[in-house]
Scaffold this motif. Structure first.
Motif, PDB file in Angstrom:
ATOM      1  N   ALA A  54       5.642  -1.253   9.546  1.00 39.19           N
ATOM      2  CA  ALA A  54       5.677   0.156   9.959  1.00 39.19           C
ATOM      3  C   ALA A  54       5.813   1.108   8.785  1.00 39.19           C
ATOM      4  O   ALA A  54       5.559   2.302   8.906  1.00 39.19           O
TER       5      ALA A  54
ATOM      6  N   GLY B 295      -1.303  12.143   6.400  1.00 42.44           N
ATOM      7  CA  GLY B 295      -2.645  12.531   6.798  1.00 42.44           C
ATOM      8  C   GLY B 295      -3.761  11.840   6.048  1.00 42.44           C
ATOM      9  O   GLY B 295      -4.932  12.233   6.174  1.00 42.44           O
ATOM     10  N   ARG B 296      -3.431  10.813   5.277  1.00 42.37           N
ATOM     11  CA  ARG B 296      -4.454  10.117   4.487  1.00 42.37           C
ATOM     12  C   ARG B 296      -4.406   8.613   4.740  1.00 42.37           C
ATOM     13  O   ARG B 296      -3.430   8.090   5.288  1.00 42.37           O
ATOM     14  N   GLY B 297      -5.458   7.921   4.339  1.00 42.03           N
ATOM     15  CA  GLY B 297      -5.489   6.481   4.485  1.00 42.03           C
ATOM     16  C   GLY B 297      -4.640   5.788   3.425  1.00 42.03           C
ATOM     17  O   GLY B 297      -4.382   6.355   2.365  1.00 42.03           O
ATOM     18  N   PRO B 298      -4.184   4.574   3.695  1.00 40.66           N
ATOM     19  CA  PRO B 298      -3.401   3.823   2.706  1.00 40.66           C
ATOM     20  C   PRO B 298      -4.211   3.534   1.449  1.00 40.66           C
ATOM     21  O   PRO B 298      -5.439   3.395   1.512  1.00 40.66           O
TER      22      PRO B 298
ATOM     23  N   GLN C 243       0.858   5.280   1.327  1.00 41.24           N
ATOM     24  CA  GLN C 243       0.164   6.192   2.227  1.00 41.24           C
ATOM     25  C   GLN C 243       0.812   7.569   2.168  1.00 41.24           C
ATOM     26  O   GLN C 243       2.011   7.704   2.407  1.00 41.24           O
TER      27      GLN C 243
ATOM     28  N   TYR D  74       0.842  -1.191   0.000  1.00 40.82           N
ATOM     29  CA  TYR D  74       0.000   0.000   0.000  1.00 40.82           C
ATOM     30  C   TYR D  74       0.875   1.238   0.000  1.00 40.82           C
ATOM     31  O   TYR D  74       1.995   1.220   0.516  1.00 40.82           O
TER      32      TYR D  74
ATOM     33  N   LEU E 156       3.722   0.723   2.646  1.00 37.86           N
ATOM     34  CA  LEU E 156       3.459  -0.270   3.682  1.00 37.86           C
ATOM     35  C   LEU E 156       3.299  -1.650   3.056  1.00 37.86           C
ATOM     36  O   LEU E 156       2.628  -1.791   2.027  1.00 37.86           O
TER      37      LEU E 156
ATOM     38  N   PHE F  30      -4.281   0.830  -1.829  1.00 42.25           N
ATOM     39  CA  PHE F  30      -3.785  -0.454  -2.318  1.00 42.25           C
ATOM     40  C   PHE F  30      -3.035  -0.296  -3.633  1.00 42.25           C
ATOM     41  O   PHE F  30      -3.464   0.442  -4.527  1.00 42.25           O
TER      42      PHE F  30
END
Lengths: 110, 116
Positions: free
Chosen positions: A102, A41-44, A38, A36, A89, A46
């Motif tokens: 991490a 400040g944002r979501g991962p 990222q 993923y 990630l 895919f």
């Protein structure tokens, strides 16, 4: 205990070069592994999934390898661009859920 | 393009107060996940729903955290009472199938919680 380790917290490379990120795991036998992206400040988001019976997967400038003997996945970005700068990630399936590493923060310099 | 919605985006609360987060997954996605992400770390799964049923909540601190997905669509995560160590980003994600099937997860923008 189960561990997912991604190489060094930060990776800096020059634009146009290939970035290689590493994901190592111990005490897992994952059926698949995901990568993923990222942004701060944002979501991962895919990117790619690779299954245990697959050695390599490609998508445009991205390539993922999966070595279940070494318990390692490599994530490559070829011809890197400043827009590729983000945290990457890896995630793999544990006993019942998805576990994330991490992350590695990639910076591509112009 | 369909997205996972979360609200609020930011929340500041005092310790010992109650706080709640809401998530609306992508339509048709049976599986919903709540994650907590501390700065510099990867997301940590708190709870996973398959439709309205909890599939995994082994990492959910049940003395203070609760989650529900009553009609198998949207979901609420609650913390009561909040503690300083709860300060983190709370992410919601959804997928067509369960993690066992390898479906990609679609994440929402997250709720940044600060406990003072």
């Amino acid at each position: 205990s189960q561990k997912i380790e991604q190489n060094s917290e930060a990776l800096n490379i020059q634009e146009g070069k290939t970035a290689t990120l590493t994901c190592n795991y111990t005490n897992y036998s994952p059926a698949y592994l995901q990568w993923y992206r990222q942004d701060p400040g944002r979501g991962p988001v895919f990117l790619l999934l690779i299954r245990e019976n697959e050695k390599e997967k490609r998508k445009e400038r991205l390539k993922v390898t999966f070595d279940t003997t070494l318990k390692q996945s490599l994530f490559h970005i070829t011809a890197s661009q400043p827009a590729d700068s983000a945290t990457y990630l890896c995630a793999l399936r544990g006993n019942n859920d998805m576990r994330f590493g991490a992350g590695t923060r990639l910076t591509v310099k112009p | 393009e369909a997205e996972v919605a979360q609200s609020p985006r930011y929340k500041i609360t005092e310790k010992s107060q109650a706080v709640a987060f809401w998530c609306d997954p992508i339509s048709g996605h049976a599986t919903l996940y709540w994650y907590r992400q501390i700065l510099g770390q990867g997301p940590e799964l708190l709870v996973q729903f398959q439709d309205e049923s909890v599939v995994d909540d082994s990492q959910l601190p049940k003395d203070r955290f609760s989650a529900e997905r009553l009609k198998g669509v949207d979901s609420t995560l609650k913390i009561q009472p909040a503690e300083l160590g709860d300060s983190a980003m709370y992410l919601c994600a959804s997928s067509l199938g369960t993690s066992g099937t390898g479906y990609e997860q679609y994440f929402g923008p997250g709720t940044r919680l600060t406990v003072t």
